[in-house]
Design a protein around this motif. Structure first.
Motif, PDB file in Angstrom:
ATOM      1  N   GLY A 198      59.239   3.392   3.047  1.00 38.34           N
ATOM      2  CA  GLY A 198      58.611   4.586   2.526  1.00 38.34           C
ATOM      3  C   GLY A 198      57.524   5.077   3.473  1.00 38.34           C
ATOM      4  N   ILE A 199      57.735   6.236   4.072  1.00 40.81           N
ATOM      5  CA  ILE A 199      56.767   6.792   5.021  1.00 40.81           C
ATOM      6  C   ILE A 199      56.322   8.165   4.533  1.00 40.81           C
ATOM      7  N   ASP A 200      55.161   8.576   5.001  1.00 38.12           N
ATOM      8  CA  ASP A 200      54.619   9.866   4.576  1.00 38.12           C
ATOM      9  C   ASP A 200      55.430  11.012   5.155  1.00 38.12           C
ATOM     10  N   ASP A 201      55.394  12.142   4.473  1.00 34.74           N
ATOM     11  CA  ASP A 201      56.069  13.337   4.959  1.00 34.74           C
ATOM     12  C   ASP A 201      55.498  13.747   6.312  1.00 34.74           C
ATOM     13  N   GLY A 202      56.375  14.111   7.222  1.00 32.61           N
ATOM     14  CA  GLY A 202      55.947  14.537   8.549  1.00 32.61           C
ATOM     15  C   GLY A 202      55.851  13.435   9.559  1.00 32.61           C
ATOM     16  N   VAL A 203      55.880  12.174   9.110  1.00 27.17           N
ATOM     17  CA  VAL A 203      55.807  11.032  10.021  1.00 27.17           C
ATOM     18  C   VAL A 203      57.209  10.688  10.505  1.00 27.17           C
ATOM     19  N   LEU A 204      57.331  10.403  11.784  1.00 27.88           N
ATOM     20  CA  LEU A 204      58.621  10.015  12.367  1.00 27.88           C
ATOM     21  C   LEU A 204      58.649   8.503  12.551  1.00 27.88           C
ATOM     22  N   LEU A 205      59.704   7.870  12.058  1.00 28.91           N
ATOM     23  CA  LEU A 205      59.904   6.439  12.281  1.00 28.91           C
ATOM     24  C   LEU A 205      61.395   6.157  12.327  1.00 28.91           C
ATOM     25  N   LYS A 206      61.850   5.732  13.499  1.00 30.32           N
ATOM     26  CA  LYS A 206      63.260   5.396  13.697  1.00 30.32           C
ATOM     27  C   LYS A 206      63.349   4.052  14.407  1.00 30.32           C
ATOM     28  N   TRP A 207      64.388   3.279  14.073  1.00 26.13           N
ATOM     29  CA  TRP A 207      64.593   2.015  14.760  1.00 26.13           C
ATOM     30  C   TRP A 207      66.079   1.740  14.938  1.00 26.13           C
ATOM     31  N   ARG A 208      66.365   0.986  15.981  1.00 23.55           N
ATOM     32  CA  ARG A 208      67.718   0.492  16.212  1.00 23.55           C
ATOM     33  C   ARG A 208      67.606  -0.990  16.580  1.00 23.55           C
ATOM     34  N   ALA A 209      68.437  -1.816  15.941  1.00 24.43           N
ATOM     35  CA  ALA A 209      68.411  -3.253  16.185  1.00 24.43           C
ATOM     36  C   ALA A 209      69.811  -3.770  16.446  1.00 24.43           C
ATOM     37  N   ASP A 210      69.942  -4.642  17.441  1.00 26.58           N
ATOM     38  CA  ASP A 210      71.197  -5.333  17.738  1.00 26.58           C
ATOM     39  C   ASP A 210      71.027  -6.802  17.379  1.00 26.58           C
ATOM     40  N   PHE A 211      72.005  -7.332  16.644  1.00 22.11           N
ATOM     41  CA  PHE A 211      71.941  -8.712  16.180  1.00 22.11           C
ATOM     42  C   PHE A 211      73.189  -9.475  16.586  1.00 22.11           C
ATOM     43  N   GLY A 212      72.995 -10.790  16.854  1.00 23.04           N
ATOM     44  CA  GLY A 212      74.087 -11.738  16.891  1.00 23.04           C
ATOM     45  C   GLY A 212      73.870 -12.660  15.710  1.00 23.04           C
ATOM     46  N   SER A 213      73.616 -13.945  15.993  1.00 19.57           N
ATOM     47  CA  SER A 213      73.201 -14.837  14.911  1.00 19.57           C
ATOM     48  C   SER A 213      71.726 -14.638  14.580  1.00 19.57           C
ATOM     49  N   THR A 214      70.998 -14.014  15.490  1.00 20.04           N
ATOM     50  CA  THR A 214      69.616 -13.622  15.265  1.00 20.04           C
ATOM     51  C   THR A 214      69.371 -12.318  16.022  1.00 20.04           C
ATOM     52  N   LEU A 215      68.135 -11.871  16.069  1.00 18.56           N
ATOM     53  CA  LEU A 215      67.819 -10.606  16.725  1.00 18.56           C
ATOM     54  C   LEU A 215      68.051 -10.689  18.223  1.00 18.56           C
ATOM     55  N   ASP A 216      68.824  -9.760  18.773  1.00 19.14           N
ATOM     56  CA  ASP A 216      69.014  -9.645  20.219  1.00 19.14           C
ATOM     57  C   ASP A 216      67.998  -8.687  20.832  1.00 19.14           C
ATOM     58  N   ASN A 217      67.835  -7.538  20.213  1.00 19.43           N
ATOM     59  CA  ASN A 217      66.824  -6.580  20.666  1.00 19.43           C
ATOM     60  C   ASN A 217      66.590  -5.545  19.582  1.00 19.43           C
ATOM     61  N   CYS A 218      65.461  -4.872  19.671  1.00 18.22           N
ATOM     62  CA  CYS A 218      65.125  -3.823  18.719  1.00 18.22           C
ATOM     63  C   CYS A 218      64.263  -2.784  19.422  1.00 18.22           C
ATOM     64  N   VAL A 219      64.538  -1.522  19.141  1.00 20.74           N
ATOM     65  CA  VAL A 219      63.765  -0.415  19.704  1.00 20.74           C
ATOM     66  C   VAL A 219      63.250   0.435  18.543  1.00 20.74           C
ATOM     67  N   ILE A 220      61.954   0.734  18.569  1.00 20.46           N
ATOM     68  CA  ILE A 220      61.320   1.495  17.499  1.00 20.46           C
ATOM     69  C   ILE A 220      60.642   2.724  18.101  1.00 20.46           C
ATOM     70  N   LEU A 221      60.884   3.877  17.521  1.00 17.79           N
ATOM     71  CA  LEU A 221      60.258   5.126  17.950  1.00 17.79           C
ATOM     72  C   LEU A 221      59.505   5.721  16.769  1.00 17.79           C
ATOM     73  N   GLY A 222      58.231   5.995  16.968  1.00 15.20           N
ATOM     74  CA  GLY A 222      57.428   6.556  15.894  1.00 15.20           C
ATOM     75  C   GLY A 222      56.511   7.647  16.393  1.00 15.20           C
ATOM     76  N   ALA A 223      56.059   8.488  15.483  1.00 14.72           N
ATOM     77  CA  ALA A 223      55.087   9.534  15.796  1.00 14.72           C
ATOM     78  C   ALA A 223      54.322   9.850  14.528  1.00 14.72           C
ATOM     79  N   SER A 224      53.020  10.086  14.667  1.00 15.83           N
ATOM     80  CA  SER A 224      52.205  10.383  13.494  1.00 15.83           C
ATOM     81  C   SER A 224      52.542  11.731  12.886  1.00 15.83           C
ATOM     82  N   SER A 225      53.077  12.653  13.680  1.00 12.59           N
ATOM     83  CA  SER A 225      53.545  13.934  13.160  1.00 12.59           C
ATOM     84  C   SER A 225      54.495  14.575  14.167  1.00 12.59           C
ATOM     85  N   VAL A 226      55.344  15.462  13.663  1.00  7.75           N
ATOM     86  CA  VAL A 226      56.333  16.159  14.490  1.00  7.75           C
ATOM     87  C   VAL A 226      56.152  17.652  14.277  1.00  7.75           C
ATOM     88  N   ILE A 227      56.013  18.387  15.369  1.00  3.95           N
ATOM     89  CA  ILE A 227      55.876  19.850  15.310  1.00  3.95           C
ATOM     90  C   ILE A 227      57.128  20.461  15.913  1.00  3.95           C
TER      91      ILE A 227
END
Length: 402
Positions: free
Chosen positions: A182-211
């Motif tokens: 649950g994020i506030d309106d206007g806030v950007l939060l995206k993630w992508r994760a690759d897994f095998g038996s455990t986490l292989d990698n994860c990338v997170i992109l966020g921004a406090s606001s988007v214009i």
């Protein structure tokens, strides 16, 4: 003069239509062509309706290789029951002030994830008679157990139940009705994760606001002020030399990014844990994607990663219903004001690239020189944002297993 005689004789004879017109033209189509059509359909509900068209369709649909499951709703347990209230009150007495602070910061994140308990497994009755499962609506089903009906008479099945009759799935995509965070309106939060038996990698992109480009709205430029920067009236940012300003650490900017990171990792590890029944049952899988309708997070697993999970024991927490996250090395890039080529502006743009700490020296060198897995993690325009951010100054962080 005698009238001419016509040598032409006319007859009105009715010829029968060719016998092939009596056949169903669909029967003349080869199975391979029908399977191509079914694979283009993909949607598991539509394929279920195709099954009831004919016996031939019923026998072909289980051979479909490309399946999409769109989850309609989450049926959560009733948390207002007296038993749950009494247990929560007794457990609160034994918690430390630190745990209370943890609940204050992450409570809004963990609670939705707990509602996804048994999220891809068979539906289970709780003590108060409520469910805790993801469900795919099937109003036409008559073979379901009576316990899977809700008050409206609609049958609910978990994705595991829906997929059990498919024998040849290679490409599976599951879409949740919404993101867990649950994020506030206007806030950007995206993630992508690759897994095998455990986490292989994860990338997170966020921004406090988007214009977005176009007429400026007051709601578009409002910011929570936690990043510790001020934009000039012309959109430029003063003293942006690629470094994070000191106020970023004192005004809550760093704390907010830590919460984004931890919450995204919790969401990804919960999704991974709950995919186990499907992965173990469907040995033919080449690719599995678990996403959500909001486009908030995506979990990917390729064939090698799927096989790794089948043969390697999973480190998981049965109490929290998620895969344990290993110790991590993280890289962080930050820009107080990032303008993309299409005119979209990200304020407080942050990119976090995460890998497990347990890597050989060779692997670390390869990671440091190759960041393609970071720049290609997101679709446009956010892929461009990631490419722009990794050119800025890099900050390294570490996180313990949790």
């Amino acid at each position: 003069m005698s009238s001419p005689r016509s040598d032409l004789t006319f007859s009105s004879r009715v010829y029968p239509e060719p016998s092939y017109m009596d056949d169903d033209l669909f029967d003349r189509l080869p199975d391979s062509l029908l399977l191509l059509v079914f694979n283009k359909i993909g949607d598991v509900k539509a394929l279920g309706r195709c099954c009831v068209v004919s016996r031939r369709f019923h026998s072909l649909v289980p051979q479909v290789e490309n399946v999409v499951v769109r989850v309609d709703c989450v049926i959560s347990d009733d948390e207002s029951s007296p038993s749950s209230a009494s247990s929560s009150s007794s457990s609160d007495k034994s918690r430390t002030p630190f745990s209370a602070l943890f609940r204050l910061v992450l409570g809004g994140i963990v609670k939705p994830l707990q509602a996804l308990g048994q999220f891809l497994g068979p539906s289970r009755r709780s003590t108060n008679g409520s469910h805790s499962a993801l469900a795919v609506d099937d109003p036409d089903s008559s073979a379901a157990d009576s316990s899977s009906f809700d008050q409206s008479g609609v049958t609910h099945h978990s994705p595991t139940q829906v997929l059990k009759n498919f024998n040849e799935i290679r490409f599976l995509r599951i879409e949740l009705p919404s993101g867990e965070l649950g994020i506030d309106d206007g806030v950007l939060l995206k993630w992508r994760a690759d897994f095998g038996s455990t986490l292989d990698n994860c990338v997170i992109l966020g921004a406090s606001s988007v214009i977005h480009p176009g007429p400026t709205k007051i709601s578009d430029v409002q910011d929570n002020g936690s990043d510790g920067f001020c934009a000039n009236t012309n959109g430029a940012v003063s003293d942006d030399n690629g470094s994070i300003p000191d106020s970023f650490y004192t005004n809550g900017g760093l704390k907010l990014r830590v919460v984004w990171t931890i919450s995204s990792l919790i969401a990804a590890s919960a999704r991974h844990y709950l995919l186990q029944p499907i992965i173990s049952e469907h040995k033919t899988l080449d690719s599995l994607v678990l996403t959500d309708a909001d486009g908030q997070g995506v979990l990917y697993m390729n064939r090698d990663q799927l096989e790794e999970l089948r043969v390697k024991p999973l480190s998981a927490s049965s109490a929290s219903k998620r895969t344990l996250v290993p110790a991590l090395n993280m890289r962080l890039w930050y820009a107080p004001h990032l303008e993309l080529p299409d005119g979209v502006v990200l304020k407080g743009a942050t990119l976090v690239a995460i890998r497990p700490s347990e890597q050989s020296a060779t692997s670390k060198k390869e990671v440091s020189s190759d960041l393609s897995w970071v720049s290609t993690a997101f679709e446009e325009p956010y892929g461009t944002a990631a490419k722009m951010l990794i050119k800025r100054r890099t900050y390294c962080l570490e996180m313990n297993s949790f």
